[in-house]
Design an enzyme around this catalytic site. Structure first.
Site, short mmCIF file in Angstrom:
data_model
loop_
_atom_site.label_atom_id
_atom_site.label_comp_id
_atom_site.label_asym_id
_atom_site.label_seq_id
_atom_site.Cartn_x
_atom_site.Cartn_y
_atom_site.Cartn_z
N LYS A 182 0.85 -1.20 0.00
CA LYS A 182 0.00 0.00 0.00
C LYS A 182 0.89 1.25 0.00
O LYS A 182 1.89 1.30 0.70
CB LYS A 182 -0.92 0.00 1.23
N HIS A 240 -0.70 -8.48 8.68
CA HIS A 240 -0.77 -7.06 8.34
C HIS A 240 -0.44 -6.15 9.53
O HIS A 240 0.35 -5.21 9.41
CB HIS A 240 -2.18 -6.69 7.85
C1 BG6 Z 1 -7.05 -9.77 3.93
C2 BG6 Z 1 -7.95 -10.46 4.91
O1 BG6 Z 1 -5.74 -10.20 4.08
O2 BG6 Z 1 -7.11 -8.36 4.15
C3 BG6 Z 1 -9.39 -9.95 4.79
O3 BG6 Z 1 -7.93 -11.86 4.68
C4 BG6 Z 1 -9.41 -8.45 4.91
O4 BG6 Z 1 -10.22 -10.54 5.77
C5 BG6 Z 1 -8.40 -7.81 3.96
O5 BG6 Z 1 -10.72 -8.02 4.58
C6 BG6 Z 1 -8.29 -6.32 4.19
O6 BG6 Z 1 -7.51 -5.76 3.18
P1 BG6 Z 1 -7.72 -4.27 2.68
O7 BG6 Z 1 -6.65 -4.08 1.67
O8 BG6 Z 1 -9.11 -4.20 2.11
O9 BG6 Z 1 -7.57 -3.41 3.88
#
Ligand code: BG6
Length: 490
Positions: A182, A240
């Protein structure tokens, strides 16, 4: 303003699981956008592989839909050029059929960059790597890309890493955490290491605490089957959120070389104070959403969506951790993430310490502590909250206002999806934004005791109504320390 575009070397990219959700929703659109930007050389090729029997034309039709279905502008000339790069072969990790054709397709262009993207269920990582290894396709610098879940625990993550590592050396394994792709996450590195302003302040003496929030309005949608075996801790925190925490807390690396950055992140992971049976109650809160309202409409609860009343899987986690090192000792890091929360927002907040003494009369109003808010999504940007004098007459009255840098307002460029950056980095052979094996395993080493303590506990996750900020215990978790969660003013 035009972004600088440097073409990558000619490549053959093989996407396993090409008809699946990740390939269709993320990878094909990302590749199309890079093609549109002029970054993909003329003779680069993309091969879709999955079990379904499709022709090249069928696969191109699904890709056309995937790219056009995004709702953005599609450039027809680029789209046709992009679709012409696509090929398709049906193959199954469990059977021999199709694999000789994959080998023949690759042998048509020897000596070029070769990437295998395993956009499949993780159980197939090992079998696919075995097939590639046995056919001699994992040699000659070939790279493999895998994505979470990399295991469900330390032991199972080691198994996955061993299975992939049996055929691909670590310098050719690209473990994606899409948060690292990102834009604003990379901006965090720019903010910290391309400015001298923050570094002297970036430590326990000046920072009171750090908050990292990743909230989503969506529920588990069609993924309840996977999600119920994972839960928010495995789905979001293990990867994350810990990666974000590492980028906030790591020491300046010697360079942006992959191992220089990853060595520093690893040190942070290894310095996290353990959460165990003894402190799990005061350090963590897990929640599960019930029926409520989201984005203006009624939504069912998690258990109804799942069709299983007895699930203990958490859809929300709040936790408090500390980093036991010289820079951060005593500074709490509060993390929270959940589904069916009021807003979709990912934000990092560094809350500075209050001034030691006020020279102002009480009539000037309270002095709030400075705060740096890094917004990853949506409305990417950075806000530095400072105290100023309220403008105009009326004496000295103080006001807390943000120095506001909204990237959308400041730069008129399209914000590329994380996968665009990450896919081109794989082709370039740049591993900086990918997780090394020891990082993934260190993250599991910290997560495993939390999972074990939760499993051993007879308590269920605490219920919260969809459309609220999680269980009240999550608010108590931070308020017990005399602090509160940052909620961006509307
Ligand atoms: C993914 C998860 O890794 O990340 C999901 O498995 C989640 O559950 C998603 O919704 C969120 O990603 P972003 O980029 O939409 O914040």
């Amino acid at each position: 303003m035009n972004a600088r575009v440097i073409q990558v070397d000619p490549f053959d990219l093989v996407v396993f699981g090409a008809t699946g959700d990740l390939a269709q929703r993320k990878l094909l659109p990302a590749l199309y956008h890079r093609d549109d930007a002029g970054q993909i050389p003329e003779d680069a090729r993309i091969l879709g592989v999955s079990r379904r029997r499709l022709s090249d034309e069928d696969f191109r039709a699904s890709a056309r839909k995937a790219v056009s279905g995004e709702g953005g502008d599609v450039e027809i000339t680029t789209l046709n050029r992009f679709l012409a790069r696509l090929h398709y072969i049906a193959a199954d990790a469990g059977a021999d059929a199709g694999w000789p054709e994959v080998a023949t397709w690759l042998q048509e262009r020897p000596g070029r960059v070769r990437v295998f993207y395993l956009a499949t269920a993780p159980e197939l990582f090992g079998p696919i790597c075995n097939r590639l290894g046995t056919a001699g396709l994992s040699e000659n610098g070939a790279r493999v890309v895998v994505e979470k879940p990399i295991g469900k625990s330390l032991a199972s993550a080691r198994d996955v890493n061993d299975a992939v590592g049996a055929h691909f050396s670590e310098d050719r394994v690209y473990r994606i955490d899409h948060y690292l792709g990102k834009e604003t996450v990379q901006n965090l590195m720019a903010l910290r290491f391309a400015n001298s302003l923050f570094e002297p302040l970036w430590r326990a003496a000046q920072i009171d605490h750090v908050q990292i929030t990743v909230s989503e309005t969506l529920g588990v949608e069609g993924r309840a089957g996977y999600y119920d075996t994972a839960g928010a801790l495995r789905d979001m925190v293990q990867n994350h959120m810990l990666q974000l925490l590492c980028l906030v807390a790591m020491e300046p690396p010697a360079s942006l070389a992959a191992d220089a950055v990853r060595d520093e992140k690893l040190k942070v992971l290894k310095s996290l104070l353990p959460i165990t049976d003894g402190n799990i109650g005061e350090r963590t809160v897990r929640g599960q959403y019930r029926a409520g309202a989201s984005q203006g409409g009624p939504v069912p609860g998690y258990l109804e969506e799942l069709g299983n009343e007895s699930s203990h899987t958490e859809t929300f986690v709040a936790l408090k951790t500390e980093i036991a090192n010289w820079r951060w000792a005593g500074v709490p890091f509060y993390l929270r993430t959940g589904k069916r929360l009021p807003n979709r927002v990912s934000e990092i907040v560094a809350q500075f310490r209050p001034v030691p003494f006020s020279v102002f009369d009480t009539s000037a109003g309270p002095i709030e502590a400075d705060r740096l808010v890094i917004r990853l999504q949506p409305d990417e940007g950075v806000k530095l909250w400072l105290m100023i004098k309220d403008p105009g007459p009326g004496g000295m009255r103080l006001r807390h206002v943000p120095l506001d840098m909204s990237f959308a307002r400041a730069f008129q460029v399209r914000n590329p999806d994380a996968y665009e950056r990450l896919l081109t980095d794989v082709i370039r052979g740049n591993q900086t934004l990918f997780m090394r094996r020891d990082e993934v395993e260190a993250a599991w080493t910290w997560i495993d005791p939390i999972l074990q303590a939760w499993t051993a506990s007879p308590d269920r996750p605490k219920a919260y109504t969809s459309g609220t900020w999680g269980p009240s215990a999550a608010i108590a978790l931070i308020e017990r320390d005399g602090r509160s969660w940052y909620e961006a003013p509307e």
